[in-house]
Design an enzyme around this catalytic site. Structure first.
Site, short mmCIF file in Angstrom:
data_model
loop_
_atom_site.label_atom_id
_atom_site.label_comp_id
_atom_site.label_asym_id
_atom_site.label_seq_id
_atom_site.Cartn_x
_atom_site.Cartn_y
_atom_site.Cartn_z
CB SER A 1 -1.52 2.30 4.21
OG SER A 1 -1.25 2.99 5.12
CG HIS B 1 -2.86 2.76 -0.94
ND1 HIS B 1 -4.04 3.68 -0.67
CD2 HIS B 1 -2.04 3.05 0.41
CE1 HIS B 1 -3.81 4.47 0.21
NE2 HIS B 1 -2.75 3.78 0.85
CG HIS C 1 3.61 8.59 9.47
ND1 HIS C 1 5.00 7.98 9.67
CD2 HIS C 1 3.94 9.89 10.27
CE1 HIS C 1 5.91 9.01 10.28
NE2 HIS C 1 5.12 10.04 10.77
CG ASP D 1 1.90 7.55 3.81
OD1 ASP D 1 2.35 8.54 2.76
OD2 ASP D 1 0.70 7.23 3.38
#
Ligand SMILES: C[S@@+](CC[C@H](N)C(=O)[O-])C[C@H]1O[C@@H](n2cnc3c(N)ncnc32)[C@H](O)[C@@H]1O
Length: 278
Positions: free
Chosen positions: A95, A18, A41, A159
């Protein structure tokens, strides 16, 4: 599809990923022209760190919780902490929320999630944001349909949970297809570093796809005494077409993060050009 990110939210690997996500988005914001973020994702968007899953794993205690009270020097880490601290301490933003909080009115987020319950939560989490779209389904298939973005500028975050044995190969195939459609996009790919071989295989596939600029970021927090061998202790990020100076910025962030997140004496971080070093 048994994976639930609720067990892992806010762990050291989430912090690593992140902070890099924030660093890239800060770069994209430097130009007025719009950009798109595609999160293949996306997860559920927001994670309750007091949930049974999070409490059972305790992973956020060795991740984001160790940053509480830290006054960051690196701009990417400072912005990441500002975003995380804008939520209640028990809620950790995933995210898609982190991205959305860094978008301007001209920018856009497409966030894809396959698991029905996670998708429902993601949709609710993104509902206040006019420029965010939650999409259900397979992130790899949706990515292909979304590229190239009309903005011709932006970031693709890949991800996956790496639950399936062939996940790295699915990432490689999806990346090769995406790169053909959107060669100047920035790609941020997360991978667990449990053994070197699979990471090397993915790097080889990225090279085969023809990438000319590839930066690798690793964060190994080391192992505490008596830690079970299967525990994840190293996070890898591969960045295709990294923005200018991202390597120096992530080195600064890594220097700050390592003493906060280390678990064992062999902890280390690395920022390494795999292709296209300036
Ligand atoms: C590691 S988590 C994502 C975390 C999120 N990117 C973040 O940083 O907050 C992986 C997510 O992918 C979802 N998933 C698994 N297979 C998928 C697929 N083929 N397409 C889209 N989502 C998938 C899982 O349900 C899970 O929520």
């Amino acid at each position: 599809m048994n994976y639930r990110h609720a067990y892992h939210a806010g762990n050291f690997a989430d912090v690593h990923k992140h902070v890099a996500l924030v660093a890239i988005l800060l770069h994209l914001r430097r130009k007025e022209t719009p950009f798109a973020v595609i999160d293949t994702h996306a997860g559920r968007g927001i994670y309750d760190l007091s949930s049974e899953e999070a409490q059972r794993s305790g992973e956020s205690e060795e991740g984001v919780a160790r940053l509480s009270g830290h006054e960051a020097q690196s701009p990417a880490l400072a912005k990441y902490l500002e975003i995380v601290r804008s939520f209640d301490a028990q809620n950790y933003p995933g995210s898609p929320l982190i991205s959305d909080l860094l978008l301007r009115s001209q920018d856009r987020l497409a966030a894809i999630e396959k698991h029905p319950e996670e998708y429902a939560a993601l949709r609710a989490a993104l509902s206040p944001f006019a420029n965010a779209r939650a999409m259900s389904g397979d992130g790899y298939a949706q990515l292909s349909r979304l590229l190239p973005p009309p903005e011709r500028r932006g970031l693709v975050l890949i991800d996956p949970p790496y639950e399936e044995a062939d996940e790295l190969y699915r990432v490689a195939a999806a990346f090769a297809d995406a790169y053909r459609r959107f060669a100047n996009g920035i790609y941020l790919i997360w991978l667990p570093l449990k053994e070197n071989a699979p990471a090397d295989a993915l790097i080889g596939e990225l090279r085969n796809a023809g990438v000319s600029k590839l930066l690798s970021l690793t964060l190994d927090v080391g192992r505490a005494a008596n830690e079970p061998p299967g525990n994840l202790s190293a996070s890898g990020l591969l960045i295709v077409n990294p923005p200018y100076a991202l390597n120096a910025e992530m080195r600064n962030a890594g220097e700050e993060l390592l003493p906060l997140l280390h678990r064992g004496p062999e902890a280390s971080f690395a920022v390494e050009w795999l292709a296209g070093a300036p």
